[in-house]
Design a protein around this motif. Structure first.
Motif, PDB file in Angstrom:
ATOM      1  N   ARG A 190       0.803  -1.225   0.000  1.00 47.83           N
ATOM      2  CA  ARG A 190       0.000   0.000   0.000  1.00 47.83           C
ATOM      3  C   ARG A 190       0.834   1.273   0.000  1.00 47.83           C
ATOM      4  NH1 ARG A 190      -1.709   3.578   3.625  1.00 47.83           N
ATOM      5  NH2 ARG A 190      -3.660   4.697   3.204  1.00 47.83           N
ATOM      6  N   ARG A 191       1.715   1.449   0.968  1.00 43.67           N
ATOM      7  CA  ARG A 191       2.453   2.702   1.082  1.00 43.67           C
ATOM      8  C   ARG A 191       3.319   2.957  -0.147  1.00 43.67           C
ATOM      9  NH1 ARG A 191       2.256   7.512   4.051  1.00 43.67           N
ATOM     10  NH2 ARG A 191       4.318   8.477   3.918  1.00 43.67           N
ATOM     11  N   GLU A 192       3.994   1.926  -0.613  1.00 41.60           N
ATOM     12  CA  GLU A 192       4.829   2.077  -1.805  1.00 41.60           C
ATOM     13  C   GLU A 192       3.992   2.485  -3.013  1.00 41.60           C
ATOM     14  OE1 GLU A 192       7.699  -0.626  -4.715  1.00 41.60           O
ATOM     15  OE2 GLU A 192       7.058  -1.399  -2.770  1.00 41.60           O
ATOM     16  N   VAL A 193       2.821   1.858  -3.145  1.00 38.88           N
ATOM     17  CA  VAL A 193       1.937   2.174  -4.267  1.00 38.88           C
ATOM     18  C   VAL A 193       1.457   3.620  -4.186  1.00 38.88           C
ATOM     19  CG1 VAL A 193      -0.317   1.688  -5.297  1.00 38.88           C
ATOM     20  CG2 VAL A 193       1.200  -0.196  -4.663  1.00 38.88           C
ATOM     21  N   LEU A 194       1.052   4.049  -2.990  1.00 36.74           N
ATOM     22  CA  LEU A 194       0.563   5.423  -2.836  1.00 36.74           C
ATOM     23  C   LEU A 194       1.649   6.437  -3.163  1.00 36.74           C
ATOM     24  CD1 LEU A 194      -1.597   5.210   0.428  1.00 36.74           C
ATOM     25  CD2 LEU A 194      -2.353   5.104  -1.950  1.00 36.74           C
ATOM     26  N   GLN A 196       4.189   6.039  -5.134  1.00 33.02           N
ATOM     27  CA  GLN A 196       4.429   6.018  -6.576  1.00 33.02           C
ATOM     28  C   GLN A 196       3.303   6.724  -7.325  1.00 33.02           C
ATOM     29  OE1 GLN A 196       7.314   4.460  -8.146  1.00 33.02           O
ATOM     30  NE2 GLN A 196       6.536   5.945  -9.603  1.00 33.02           N
ATOM     31  N   MET A 197       2.058   6.497  -6.908  1.00 30.00           N
ATOM     32  CA  MET A 197       0.921   7.150  -7.562  1.00 30.00           C
ATOM     33  C   MET A 197       1.022   8.665  -7.464  1.00 30.00           C
ATOM     34  SD  MET A 197      -2.475   4.894  -6.653  1.00 30.00           S
ATOM     35  CE  MET A 197      -3.536   6.007  -7.590  1.00 30.00           C
ATOM     36  N   ASP A 236       7.899  14.783  -4.888  1.00 29.45           N
ATOM     37  CA  ASP A 236       8.555  13.770  -5.713  1.00 29.45           C
ATOM     38  C   ASP A 236       7.837  13.654  -7.047  1.00 29.45           C
ATOM     39  OD1 ASP A 236      10.340  13.201  -3.688  1.00 29.45           O
ATOM     40  OD2 ASP A 236       9.111  11.591  -2.855  1.00 29.45           O
ATOM     41  N   VAL A 237       8.579  13.410  -8.115  1.00 29.28           N
ATOM     42  CA  VAL A 237       7.996  13.196  -9.438  1.00 29.28           C
ATOM     43  C   VAL A 237       8.564  11.911 -10.030  1.00 29.28           C
ATOM     44  CG1 VAL A 237       7.517  15.622  -9.941  1.00 29.28           C
ATOM     45  CG2 VAL A 237       9.739  14.666 -10.529  1.00 29.28           C
ATOM     46  N   ALA A 238       7.747  11.227 -10.817  1.00 30.40           N
ATOM     47  CA  ALA A 238       8.180   9.981 -11.450  1.00 30.40           C
ATOM     48  C   ALA A 238       7.275   9.699 -12.635  1.00 30.40           C
ATOM     49  CB  ALA A 238       8.136   8.818 -10.462  1.00 30.40           C
ATOM     50  N   ASP A 239       7.726   8.793 -13.474  1.00 31.46           N
ATOM     51  CA  ASP A 239       6.920   8.326 -14.598  1.00 31.46           C
ATOM     52  C   ASP A 239       7.284   6.873 -14.857  1.00 31.46           C
ATOM     53  OD1 ASP A 239       5.296   8.043 -16.789  1.00 31.46           O
ATOM     54  OD2 ASP A 239       6.650   9.060 -18.178  1.00 31.46           O
ATOM     55  N   LYS A 240       6.786   5.999 -13.999  1.00 26.02           N
ATOM     56  CA  LYS A 240       7.124   4.592 -14.151  1.00 26.02           C
ATOM     57  C   LYS A 240       6.022   3.725 -13.546  1.00 26.02           C
ATOM     58  CE  LYS A 240      10.024   4.642  -9.975  1.00 26.02           C
ATOM     59  NZ  LYS A 240      11.381   4.386  -9.447  1.00 26.02           N
TER      60      LYS A 240
END
Length: 294
Positions: A190-194, A196-197, A236-240
């Motif tokens: 859960r925490r990792e997914v949130l 990343q989202m 934080d920003v990401a695109d993966k």
């Protein structure tokens, strides 16, 4: 509305310029000129006047309609190095009667954020609806860049929570991930997914932060979820996307899925996401879930 002007400085004139900026400025100048030349005085409510040597409106007429200085507008069409604010671009777009695609192109060439941006077209075509139905039992959905769920198939409707039981205003993946208990429980990591989202969401919002719809969703989440606020504040920003995602479905248990995203519109518009099974056990579970959703 007072006349708007723009100026250049000695420092600006002497500063070296990247070639791509000059190329974009020339393209902007040519585009604006072409839109001016296609318009007639009658189309914008001006008298035809004397015989014209050039097609379309005169530069001074566009400057008058947009309430900008004639010299400034001339510099724009000459691809001079001048500051072009979003407000002045908006006035020019209205004066030139640009449609939504032309307006998007104008602001893109100028590298400016449109203060009245167009909404990404939210109508899902019949062919796309048929496509996500055809991939069942694989879960599939169509979302916009704000994670609003615009359409989904039956398997997806039961993968995280009972989507059909929710009001349309709550059918947003970001909102549900933080605020819907069933959706939250379905996230094995859960925490990792949130995290990343939220990083992906901020990255997608790069060109949308000033849009009222985008701002309203962020404000709603900040007011409702301290956890979202804490993660959002990191910037934080990401695109993966993780190669394999694990979800805990209340009917069939743990499923391991590949997630493939396909963009259906440019510049962060609609995208389709299809989840395919990462192993035979998950494939069998998706078949069961599909039958339950019928």
């Amino acid at each position: 509305m007072g006349t708007m002007t723009a100026t250049t400085t000695t420092a600006d004139a002497e500063a070296p310029e990247a070639p791509h900026l000059a190329a974009r400025r020339r393209e902007l100048a040519e585009f604006v000129r072409s839109r001016r030349e296609r318009l007639t005085p009658e189309a914008v409510g001006l008298p035809p006047g004397r015989r014209r040597r050039t097609p379309g409106l005169r530069r001074e007429e566009v400057a008058q309609l947009a309430s900008v200085g004639v010299s400034w507008y001339t510099w724009l069409e000459q691809a001079r190095d001048i500051t072009v604010s979003p407000q002045v671009l908006d006035a020019i777009a209205r004066a030139l009667r640009l449609d939504s695609s032309e307006r998007f192109h104008l602001f893109g060439l100028a590298g400016a954020v449109d203060p009245v941006p167009r909404e990404a077209h939210a109508d899902v075509s019949p062919s796309m609806r048929a496509l996500i139905k055809q991939v069942e039992p694989f879960p599939a959905s169509i979302q916009n860049c704000r994670y609003d769920l615009l359409h989904y198939n039956r398997t997806f409707s039961r993968l995280f929570t009972d989507l059909d039981a929710l009001p349309p205003s709550d059918r947003n993946c970001m909102w549900l991930a933080f605020m819907d208990p069933d959706w939250g429980r379905s996230l094995v990591e859960r925490r990792e997914v949130l995290e990343q989202m939220v990083a992906n969401f901020r990255n997608l919002g790069t060109g949308h932060f000033e849009e009222p719809q985008w701002r309203a969703l962020v404000d709603r989440l900040l007011a409702a979820s301290p956890e979202f606020g804490e993660i959002w504040a990191r910037r934080d920003v990401a695109d993966k996307v993780k190669p394999i995602k694990m979800f805990r479905n209340r009917d069939v248990g743990i499923v391991r899925l590949h997630a493939d995203r396909m963009w259906l519109q440019p510049n962060g518009g609609m995208r389709m996401t299809v989840y395919s099974p990462a192993d035979d056990e998950t494939a069998e579970k998706l078949e069961r879930l599909y039958r339950l959703a019928v």
